[in-house]
Design a protein around this motif. Structure first.
Motif, PDB file in Angstrom:
ATOM      1  N   SER A 136       0.818  -1.213   0.000  1.00 14.75           N
ATOM      2  CA  SER A 136       0.000   0.000   0.000  1.00 14.75           C
ATOM      3  C   SER A 136       0.853   1.265   0.000  1.00 14.75           C
ATOM      4  O   SER A 136       0.805   2.056  -0.944  1.00 14.75           O
ATOM      5  CB  SER A 136      -0.942   0.014   1.211  1.00 14.75           C
ATOM      6  N   ALA A 140       1.327   3.257  -3.504  1.00 12.56           N
ATOM      7  CA  ALA A 140       0.434   4.423  -3.577  1.00 12.56           C
ATOM      8  C   ALA A 140       1.227   5.707  -3.777  1.00 12.56           C
ATOM      9  O   ALA A 140       0.781   6.616  -4.487  1.00 12.56           O
ATOM     10  CB  ALA A 140      -0.413   4.512  -2.301  1.00 12.56           C
ATOM     11  N   ILE A 144       0.269   7.859  -6.953  1.00  9.97           N
ATOM     12  CA  ILE A 144      -0.451   9.110  -6.724  1.00  9.97           C
ATOM     13  C   ILE A 144       0.479  10.322  -6.661  1.00  9.97           C
ATOM     14  O   ILE A 144       0.151  11.400  -7.177  1.00  9.97           O
ATOM     15  CB  ILE A 144      -1.276   9.011  -5.423  1.00  9.97           C
ATOM     16  N   ARG A 209      -5.414  12.411  -1.075  1.00 10.25           N
ATOM     17  CA  ARG A 209      -5.851  11.114  -1.610  1.00 10.25           C
ATOM     18  C   ARG A 209      -4.874  10.009  -1.229  1.00 10.25           C
ATOM     19  O   ARG A 209      -5.286   8.889  -0.896  1.00 10.25           O
ATOM     20  CB  ARG A 209      -5.983  11.223  -3.141  1.00 10.25           C
ATOM     21  N   PHE A 210      -3.589  10.321  -1.251  1.00  8.83           N
ATOM     22  CA  PHE A 210      -2.570   9.351  -0.850  1.00  8.83           C
ATOM     23  C   PHE A 210      -2.765   8.923   0.603  1.00  8.83           C
ATOM     24  O   PHE A 210      -2.785   7.725   0.924  1.00  8.83           O
ATOM     25  CB  PHE A 210      -1.182   9.951  -1.048  1.00  8.83           C
ATOM     26  N   ARG A 212      -5.394   9.096   2.536  1.00 11.25           N
ATOM     27  CA  ARG A 212      -6.632   8.359   2.770  1.00 11.25           C
ATOM     28  C   ARG A 212      -6.575   6.971   2.133  1.00 11.25           C
ATOM     29  O   ARG A 212      -7.188   6.021   2.664  1.00 11.25           O
ATOM     30  CB  ARG A 212      -7.823   9.162   2.250  1.00 11.25           C
ATOM     31  N   ARG A 213      -5.865   6.835   1.034  1.00  4.26           N
ATOM     32  CA  ARG A 213      -5.697   5.508   0.432  1.00  4.26           C
ATOM     33  C   ARG A 213      -4.963   4.576   1.392  1.00  4.26           C
ATOM     34  O   ARG A 213      -5.393   3.435   1.594  1.00  4.26           O
ATOM     35  CB  ARG A 213      -4.910   5.639  -0.875  1.00  4.26           C
ATOM     36  N   ILE A 214      -3.848   5.046   1.962  1.00  2.00           N
ATOM     37  CA  ILE A 214      -3.073   4.158   2.826  1.00  2.00           C
ATOM     38  C   ILE A 214      -3.812   3.900   4.146  1.00  2.00           C
ATOM     39  O   ILE A 214      -3.643   2.836   4.747  1.00  2.00           O
ATOM     40  CB  ILE A 214      -1.652   4.702   3.077  1.00  2.00           C
ATOM     41  N   ASP A 216      -7.180   3.609   4.344  1.00  2.00           N
ATOM     42  CA  ASP A 216      -8.193   2.617   3.978  1.00  2.00           C
ATOM     43  C   ASP A 216      -7.571   1.234   3.800  1.00  2.00           C
ATOM     44  O   ASP A 216      -8.162   0.218   4.194  1.00  2.00           O
ATOM     45  CB  ASP A 216      -8.911   3.043   2.702  1.00  2.00           C
ATOM     46  N   ASP A 217      -6.397   1.169   3.196  1.00  2.00           N
ATOM     47  CA  ASP A 217      -5.713  -0.121   3.039  1.00  2.00           C
ATOM     48  C   ASP A 217      -5.302  -0.692   4.396  1.00  2.00           C
ATOM     49  O   ASP A 217      -5.383  -1.910   4.613  1.00  2.00           O
ATOM     50  CB  ASP A 217      -4.475   0.033   2.156  1.00  2.00           C
TER      51      ASP A 217
END
Length: 249
Positions: A136, A140, A144, A209-210, A212-214, A216-217
């Protein structure tokens, strides 16, 4: 008496023929075969272990299963070339201590390094963190933000204390058993520093976005993941807790 030129040439040819058959002359050996250089260890593909498997709905359960026994957990980390040095179990009457743990060192399968390095934590936390970093955090950042992670900044794992939820709590924290790590941000190869404190709400679209992506992962790998969306206590970090709990915010 002089021999005719034709006879002299014939005689010389005969001498040369005999010389070529003589065992006294060194044998002409073929040139040695050149073999290709063997690939180095760093060129070997990293496959066949949990750390190198993509995150899916079963990742959290896999981390719990593969870390149920310390030997199996260490085997998973070793297969992925993650440095982990086990330490003896310890504890105190207050419930603080470390069981099935060790010191997490460099991940030799990636260039990114932890800062501070050599972090003491449970093996389960080390395994979950290694999956998260490989599958992740680092991908990411490349996708991103367009740059590689070279440093993972954190606030530590072990702290003998109760839960810090902004009020008074009598419940012991996962940090008191080194079962959680507080992630602060990353430093990129291009020189940028992406911190939870400054970029969760204040960063540009890609930075937010980066992060929040990590987050969520992480929720699919760790038992409890807390972010600035949870409360003000977590405004500057992600709380990554490798326990049997299930909470994500």
């Amino acid at each position: 008496m002089r021999l005719p030129l034709r006879s002299l040439a014939s005689a010389l040819s005969g001498v040369l023929l005999l010389a070529s058959c003589s065992p006294m002359l060194p044998e002409r050996r073929p040139a040695p075969t050149r073999y290709p250089t063997a690939p180095s260890r760093t060129e070997a593909p990293l496959v066949g272990n949990l750390v190198d498997q993509s995150i899916d709905a079963g990742s959290r359960a896999a981390v719990i299963r593969e870390s149920a026994e310390l030997s199996q957990c260490i085997a998973q980390l070793t297969a992925a070339r993650v440095t982990f040095r086990p330490v003896p179990d310890r504890g105190d009457p207050q419930g603080c201590g470390l069981v099935s743990g060790g010191v997490l060192g460099p991940d030799m399968g990636t260039v990114a390094r932890m800062a501070p390095g050599d972090v003491e934590m449970t093996c389960r936390t080390a395994l979950a963190l290694s999956v998260w970093r490989r599958q992740s955090l680092e991908p990411a950042a490349r996708e991103i933000l367009g740059s590689d992670v070279v440093q993972v900044d954190h606030m530590g794992a072990y702290a003998c204390r109760n839960v810090n939820n902004g009020g008074v709590s009598t419940r012991i924290s996962a940090h008191s058993q080194a079962a959680a790590l507080d992630f602060a941000g990353v430093r990129l190869r291009d020189g940028r520093r992406i911190s939870v404190k400054d970029r969760w709400f204040g960063g540009d679209e890609a930075e937010q976005r980066f992060l929040r992506r990590i987050r969520d992962d992480a929720c699919r790998i760790f038992g409890t993941t807390l972010s600035p969306d949870y409360n003000a206590v977590h405004a500057d970090h992600l709380h990554l807790e490798a326990t049997d709990t299930r909470f994500c915010r």
